[in-house]
Scaffold this motif. Sequence first.
Motif, mmCIF file in Angstrom:
data_model
loop_
_atom_site.group_PDB
_atom_site.id
_atom_site.type_symbol
_atom_site.label_atom_id
_atom_site.label_comp_id
_atom_site.label_asym_id
_atom_site.label_seq_id
_atom_site.Cartn_x
_atom_site.Cartn_y
_atom_site.Cartn_z
ATOM 1 N N LEU A 42 0.834 -1.196 0.000
ATOM 2 C CA LEU A 42 0.000 0.000 0.000
ATOM 3 C C LEU A 42 0.873 1.252 0.000
ATOM 4 O O LEU A 42 0.602 2.212 -0.728
ATOM 5 C CB LEU A 42 -0.900 -0.019 1.243
ATOM 6 C CG LEU A 42 -2.207 0.770 1.190
ATOM 7 C CD1 LEU A 42 -3.116 0.231 0.098
ATOM 8 C CD2 LEU A 42 -2.907 0.698 2.547
ATOM 9 N N LYS A 43 1.926 1.221 0.781
ATOM 10 C CA LYS A 43 2.867 2.348 0.827
ATOM 11 C C LYS A 43 3.554 2.512 -0.531
ATOM 12 O O LYS A 43 3.721 3.643 -1.015
ATOM 13 C CB LYS A 43 3.907 2.102 1.925
ATOM 14 C CG LYS A 43 4.963 3.185 2.047
ATOM 15 C CD LYS A 43 4.370 4.470 2.588
ATOM 16 C CE LYS A 43 5.425 5.542 2.749
ATOM 17 N NZ LYS A 43 6.058 5.914 1.475
ATOM 18 N N ASN A 44 3.940 1.418 -1.151
ATOM 19 C CA ASN A 44 4.600 1.477 -2.455
ATOM 20 C C ASN A 44 3.693 2.052 -3.542
ATOM 21 O O ASN A 44 4.171 2.604 -4.534
ATOM 22 C CB ASN A 44 5.071 0.085 -2.872
ATOM 23 C CG ASN A 44 6.239 -0.416 -2.038
ATOM 24 O OD1 ASN A 44 6.862 0.358 -1.307
ATOM 25 N ND2 ASN A 44 6.536 -1.701 -2.129
ATOM 26 N N SER A 45 2.382 1.942 -3.341
ATOM 27 C CA SER A 45 1.432 2.460 -4.333
ATOM 28 C C SER A 45 1.279 3.974 -4.242
ATOM 29 O O SER A 45 0.580 4.569 -5.058
ATOM 30 C CB SER A 45 0.063 1.793 -4.152
ATOM 31 O OG SER A 45 -0.597 2.280 -2.998
ATOM 32 N N GLY A 46 1.931 4.581 -3.238
ATOM 33 C CA GLY A 46 1.906 6.030 -3.122
ATOM 34 C C GLY A 46 1.061 6.580 -1.991
ATOM 35 O O GLY A 46 0.891 7.798 -1.876
ATOM 36 N N LYS A 47 0.541 5.708 -1.143
ATOM 37 C CA LYS A 47 -0.297 6.166 -0.042
ATOM 38 C C LYS A 47 0.525 6.300 1.241
ATOM 39 O O LYS A 47 1.484 5.564 1.457
ATOM 40 C CB LYS A 47 -1.462 5.195 0.190
ATOM 41 C CG LYS A 47 -2.378 5.037 -1.018
ATOM 42 C CD LYS A 47 -3.549 4.139 -0.703
ATOM 43 C CE LYS A 47 -4.373 3.818 -1.957
ATOM 44 N NZ LYS A 47 -4.903 5.014 -2.608
ATOM 45 N N ASP A 48 0.122 7.247 2.097
ATOM 46 C CA ASP A 48 0.669 7.315 3.446
ATOM 47 C C ASP A 48 -0.045 6.268 4.292
ATOM 48 O O ASP A 48 -1.283 6.140 4.227
ATOM 49 C CB ASP A 48 0.442 8.699 4.059
ATOM 50 C CG ASP A 48 1.283 9.773 3.386
ATOM 51 O OD1 ASP A 48 2.356 9.441 2.848
ATOM 52 O OD2 ASP A 48 0.862 10.944 3.393
ATOM 53 N N VAL A 49 0.723 5.538 5.088
ATOM 54 C CA VAL A 49 0.157 4.445 5.870
ATOM 55 C C VAL A 49 0.597 4.573 7.320
ATOM 56 O O VAL A 49 1.776 4.815 7.605
ATOM 57 C CB VAL A 49 0.602 3.074 5.319
ATOM 58 C CG1 VAL A 49 0.034 1.945 6.176
ATOM 59 C CG2 VAL A 49 0.185 2.911 3.868
ATOM 60 N N MET A 129 6.107 10.224 7.814
ATOM 61 C CA MET A 129 5.479 9.855 6.544
ATOM 62 C C MET A 129 6.168 10.533 5.368
ATOM 63 O O MET A 129 6.316 9.920 4.301
ATOM 64 C CB MET A 129 3.983 10.180 6.589
ATOM 65 C CG MET A 129 3.196 9.260 7.511
ATOM 66 S SD MET A 129 1.405 9.553 7.502
ATOM 67 C CE MET A 129 1.311 11.085 8.424
ATOM 68 N N GLU A 130 6.603 11.767 5.557
ATOM 69 C CA GLU A 130 7.345 12.466 4.500
ATOM 70 C C GLU A 130 8.626 11.720 4.150
ATOM 71 O O GLU A 130 9.074 11.720 2.995
ATOM 72 C CB GLU A 130 7.687 13.885 4.949
ATOM 73 C CG GLU A 130 6.503 14.841 4.973
ATOM 74 C CD GLU A 130 6.868 16.171 5.609
ATOM 75 O OE1 GLU A 130 8.078 16.379 5.894
ATOM 76 O OE2 GLU A 130 5.968 16.995 5.837
#
Length: 264
Positions: A42-49, A129-130
């Motif tokens: 999910l993180k690799n897809s561009g979302k903050d997790v 997250m940044e």
Amino acid sequence: MRELLKDCKRVVVKVGTSTITYPNGLLNLKRIEELAWVLTDLKNSGKDVVLVTSGAIGVGAVRMGMKERPTVIRQKQAAAAVGQAMIMQIYHNFFDRYNQTVAQVLLTKEEISNDNRYQNTKNTMETLMELGVIPIVNANDTISTYEIEISDNDRLSALVAEIIGADLLILMTDIDALYDQDPKTNPNAKRISSVEWVTDEIKKMAGDKGSQFSVGGMLTKLQAASICQNAGVRMSIVLGEDPTIIHRVIAGDDVGTFFHSKKA
């Protein structure tokens, strides 16, 4: 409005004690590894997790030979100190397999009720997250007393979602949805697909709390939903047995119970 979830940018996932442990209180390593894979993807897809995890007191209690979750503050603090170290080491090991850095964030009520600490908490989470880090949040039960403890991690996860301005909170638990009656005792109970607003009538559908090593039940999840709805955060309750259900929630599939918010 479930179809809008695919566009969400910031997701908080909360796992309950019953999701990451077996009924005997020992950690379910296979499920934790699957969770690490799904959240990293999910993180690799561009979302903050952000992951909010329960289990420290329960796991620590089992490790120290306690037969049930302790209720005395000193024993809870000791169990949390042991369990927190165990859980974070395991999370680190599994996330590291996918080259995903994680960080531990421990919170008490003071970080949320005090303006300066609230802002510091928000700044820390935003910076992590940044930098591409997945924060792993838990209540700081090692130092918590009655005055500063957060009563349950369902509420904690909703407050975290509010602090970081999340688009979606996913509560993974040992029941697949909210039902109009207790499905464990009534085979005719009907799943509630979505909830426009948490009313007193909805709250009456809540049953008892979960396992002997956990705190939260359906009522705490509805309280979390109320926090989310007022903060403009969408929320879903889903069965935690298969972490890949997170992908289905975000894809907009009709799974679990979806709670609308002021945004939807």
